[in-house]
Each structure stands twice: as C-alpha cells, then as structure tokens.
Enzyme design. Structure first.
Site, PDB file in Angstrom:
ATOM      1  CG  HIS A  65      -1.914   0.951   1.413  1.00  0.00           C
ATOM      2  ND1 HIS A  65      -1.677   2.266   1.757  1.00  0.00           N
ATOM      3  CD2 HIS A  65      -3.252   0.849   1.283  1.00  0.00           C
ATOM      4  CE1 HIS A  65      -2.828   2.911   1.818  1.00  0.00           C
ATOM      5  NE2 HIS A  65      -3.801   2.077   1.534  1.00  0.00           N
ATOM      6  CG  ASP A  73       0.706  -2.169   6.031  1.00  0.00           C
ATOM      7  OD1 ASP A  73      -0.271  -2.337   6.790  1.00  0.00           O
ATOM      8  OD2 ASP A  73       0.646  -1.500   4.980  1.00  0.00           O
ATOM      9  CD  GLN A 124      -6.865  -4.471   4.325  1.00  0.00           C
ATOM     10  OE1 GLN A 124      -7.769  -5.230   4.666  1.00  0.00           O
ATOM     11  NE2 GLN A 124      -7.089  -3.209   4.009  1.00  0.00           N
ATOM     12  CE  LYS A 134      -7.537  -0.154   6.324  1.00  0.00           C
ATOM     13  NZ  LYS A 134      -8.044   0.269   5.049  1.00  0.00           N
ATOM     14  CB  CYS A 186      -3.691   3.168  -1.594  1.00  0.00           C
ATOM     15  SG  CYS A 186      -4.877   4.448  -1.302  1.00  0.00           S
TER      16      CYS A 186
HETATM   17  N1  PLP Z   1      -1.712  -0.672   4.536  1.00  0.00           N
HETATM   18  C1  PLP Z   1      -2.673  -1.413   3.974  1.00  0.00           C
HETATM   19  C2  PLP Z   1      -2.348  -2.779   3.465  1.00  0.00           C
HETATM   20  C3  PLP Z   1      -3.974  -0.908   3.897  1.00  0.00           C
HETATM   21  O1  PLP Z   1      -4.943  -1.649   3.342  1.00  0.00           O
HETATM   22  C4  PLP Z   1      -4.243   0.388   4.402  1.00  0.00           C
HETATM   23  C5  PLP Z   1      -5.587   0.976   4.267  1.00  0.00           C
HETATM   24  O2  PLP Z   1      -6.325   0.662   3.341  1.00  0.00           O
HETATM   25  C6  PLP Z   1      -3.196   1.103   4.984  1.00  0.00           C
HETATM   26  C7  PLP Z   1      -1.943   0.548   5.031  1.00  0.00           C
HETATM   27  C8  PLP Z   1      -3.425   2.462   5.555  1.00  0.00           C
HETATM   28  O3  PLP Z   1      -4.239   2.377   6.672  1.00  0.00           O
HETATM   29  P1  PLP Z   1      -4.815   3.708   7.350  1.00  0.00           P
HETATM   30  O4  PLP Z   1      -5.419   4.504   6.247  1.00  0.00           O
HETATM   31  O5  PLP Z   1      -5.804   3.189   8.334  1.00  0.00           O
HETATM   32  O6  PLP Z   1      -3.662   4.398   7.988  1.00  0.00           O
END
Ligand code: PLP
Length: 428
Positions: free
Chosen positions: A138, A215, A218, A241, A381
C-alpha cells in the site's frame, strides 16, 4: 502518569464457526436501503462497519468520562486515563506484546509507519543503506520510506510479485544484502488478499541482521496476530479496519528498539523536563505520543478488539475464505474475467480483485451501487500492483465477518447487469 492497568479478558466463549446472520444484528449501518435495495457492504478492506458496542463505548466515554488523560487530579481525568491505558494494555495482550509500553497509539497504520520511517529511519539510515519493500505494498508502506530515503541517501529495493499475486520470495536471498537495514512488508495485501508468510520472511531478514516492519492494516482484522510468533520487530495496524473508530491505531515495536528511537513529534505529554534550550523525554510509550490523543478512539478500539476476540480471528478468517472460495467459483463463470491474487482461497483473506474487458472498474462500481452493492474500484492505493499487472484499476469486493453468501450472489447479479450493459467478453 498512571501505571498501566491489568489487561482484561473477554468473558464470552469463542465459537468455532461464526454465524454472520446473527452477527449482522449488532451492526446498525448494515440495516439500511441504498438506492432502493438492502445494502450489501462489500468494501471492508477500505473500512469496516461498527458494532453497537463500539458506538456505545464512544458515546459513553464522551457522556460520562470525558477529560484529558494523565493530567488532571480529578475523578473524570482518572477515569479517562484508566480507560485509555486499560485499552493499551488490552491491545498489548491481544497481539502478544511484552507489555503496554511496547504499544504506541497512532492515528492508524499510516502514522505508525511514518513514525518508524522518520524516527528509526532518521537515526539509523545513511547513504547507500538499503530498505527492502515489495511491489505489493500500500502507498502507506512505500511513500514514508521514499521520504526518509531522500533525506538520508538510503536506497529502496523491491521484491516482485508473481503472476498469481504472491511475493517472489525466491528473490529474497539476493535482495537482502549486507546493506539492508530494514524490510517492510504487508501482512495481507489489500489489493490482492494474499497472506504473506511473515515468519519465514522474518527468519531470512534477521539472518541478514536487518529489521522487519509488518504493515498489519489488513492483518489484525482478519487474521490471528501474535507479534512474537510472527517474528517481526514492528507491527502497524488501524482500529477502523477491525470495527473500531477511524483516527486510531497502534504501532507495536520491540521495547529496546522503541527505547533507542528519538521522538517523532514534540509537544505536551511526551516530555519529562522542558528547559529553554533542551528537553528530556517521557518513558515509553508516551515519548511517541505528543499532544492530546484520541482518547475516545482508543477506548472504543478496545471494545472492537474484545468483539473480534470473542468471535475468534481464526473463525473470521475461515468465514472470509469460504466467501472468497464461493465468490471465485462464481466469478470464474464470467467469460473473459481477469482475476488477481492466488487462486487458492486458503492463501488469502477476504478480498477478491478482478476486471472485465469492456467495463471500466469505476463503471462496474457505479452500476453495483445502483443495486445497493458497495464495492471499491481503483488502484486501491497500490499503484505498484497495478503496474505489475499492467492495469490502471481493478474492481475489488472485500468481505468481513457479517457478510453472507447471499451478498456474494447480489454481487454476481450486479455483474450480470454490468455485462448486459457492456457485454463483457474478454479480459482487460
Ligand atoms: N496498509 C494497507 C495494506 C492498507 O490496506 C491500508 C488501508 O487501506 C493502509 C496501510 C493504511 O491504513 P490507514 O489509512 O488506516 O492508515
């Protein structure tokens, strides 16, 4: 500063398999019509709906306990601090941390990764050092590293994806060099659903003497998380999430690493002593929490974690995989559909990504919306994933514990409508 509270454990027993029909009653937002149809919410990788208990916790906090934490010597402030620190202790216990000092509240995964990149990266990286990322990441796990690489002269390298949406782990021995200082990888891909073998990656990364950041945006919501069993050094995740509020999340880090890192932001709460020309820092985790935090968010995130834990992350993953299996089976019936991610549902969490030849993903999402089916279209993203598969966007349906097979059927009916409008016959 109050001492951390003892973590509490939820009292209800875990059930071996979950019943989405029963759980749906806990989620008020699911009970509405959209464009004249009952809502089928299939955009859970973007954010999840909130159970009544989480909504109540938010309201109760503001109604009864609202005060600033760690500051006032009065009853409300004591209660707010207890609830806030109690949530931290509960989250620490839930992910298998050594203790609450290893859990830093953040706005979410994005802020948690930025914290590590700026603080750890700013003090540990120099010209020629390498950070290893993957094409699956992401943007939240790419851009913070680009920013710190630009400041320090470090270099970014990437593990590639194979045709079926898995990481090319065969590339690791070559990509992990003596210059690699840290690898950052997603636990689960938001664009493909792939679950990565984090313990195996951790072993290889540590053999090279580097650190591993995961990260978990998910991951934590769909998958049992035990940071020790995963073997990582940092784990970042978001409350929204996993049925918690937006604007709250956490960074877990090994205590000795966090301890050695400089503060990320300056302000109230994170200091011990302030003098005209210098200051000293509060102990962990407060050193990283400048300013008034999202107290209500932290309090309600604990309630979301309790809810998830009562159901059992294993049952959630099993349920999602069964929906993914069913969705893939039905999607494969569409002539010319292109599916992304591993074909075996057991290798993924509740995400299916696909594209039709003649209908742009945004058109697909728009038509599905008119049928009351909420899905996501775009690059999610994850532009490097799109680049790998040479598409600008995909259509993504993502499931959670309250989704049903009937909702998958609604998705398929919606896709029938798309095909009758666009006459899809081949792949994009
Ligand atoms: N990393 C992954 C794999 C994600 O799916 C997301 C959000 O969709 C993020 C990071 C970013 O999360 P946040 O927007 O809650 O900071």
């Amino acid at each position: 500063m109050n001492p951390p509270l003892e973590p509490t454990t939820p009292t209800a027993k875990r059930s071996p398999a979950l019943d989405p029909y029963a759980l749906r009653g806990d989620f008020p937002a699911l009970h509405q019509e959209v464009n004249g149809h009952p809502l089928a919410y299939l955009d859970n990788a973007a954010t999840t709906q909130k159970p009544e208990a989480v909504l109540e916790a938010l309201l109760r906090y503001y109604r009864e306990d609202n005060a600033n934490v760690h500051r006032g010597i009065h009853e409300l402030s004591r209660r707010a601090t207890e609830a806030y620190e109690g949530s931290r202790a509960r989250i620490a216990e839930w992910i298998g941390a050594e203790g609450p000092e290893e859990v830093v509240w953040t706005r979410g995964t994005t802020e948690a990764i930025n914290l590590v990149a700026a603080s750890w990266g700013g003090s540990n990286l120099s010209e020629g050092d390498e950070i290893l990322l993957t094409e699956m990441e992401h943007h939240s796990n790419i851009v913070p590293w680009q920013l710190i690489a630009e400041r320090t002269g470090a270099r970014l390298r990437y593990v590639e994806l194979d045709e079926e949406g898995r990481l090319r782990l065969d590339q690791l021995p070559e990509l992990l060099t003596e210059r690699t200082k840290l690898m950052a990888v997603s636990h689960v891909s938001n664009a493909l659903g792939t679950i990565n073998p984090v313990p195996e990656i951790a072993r290889l990364v540590h053999e090279r003497g580097a650190l591993l950041l995961v990260d978990g945006a998910q991951g934590a919501a769909h998958h049992p998380v035990d940071v020790k069993a995963l073997g990582c050094d940092f784990y970042a995740f978001s409350g929204h999430k996993l049925m918690g509020p937006t604007g709250i999340g956490a960074l877990w880090g090994r205590e000795e690493l966090l301890d050695a890192m400089p503060p990320y932001q300056g302000g109230g709460e994170m200091i011990r002593v302030v003098k005209p020309d210098m200051s000293t820092w509060a102990a962990l985790p407060h050193k990283f929490e400048a300013g008034t935090p999202n107290i209500a968010g932290a309090v309600a995130m604990r309630v979301a974690v309790d809810y998830l834990d009562r159901i059992g992350p294993e049952a959630v993953l099993e349920h999602e995989q069964s929906l993914v299996g069913y969705a893939l089976e039905r999607l494969r019936e569409i002539p010319g559909i292109r599916l992304y991610g591993p074909p075996d549902p057991e290798e993924r969490s509740g995400v299916v990504s696909f594209s039709l030849q003649d209908a742009h993903p945004h058109d697909v999402a728009t038509i599905l919306d008119t049928e009351g089916v909420a899905i996501r279209a775009g690059h999610h993203c994850a532009q490097l994933v799109m680049r790998r598969y040479q598409v600008s966007a995909t259509t993504r349906a993502s499931f959670y514990l309250y989704n049903t097979r009937e909702e998958v059927d609604r998705l398929m009916d919606g896709l029938d409508a798309v095909q009758s409008i666009f006459g899809s016959t081949g792949t994009q």
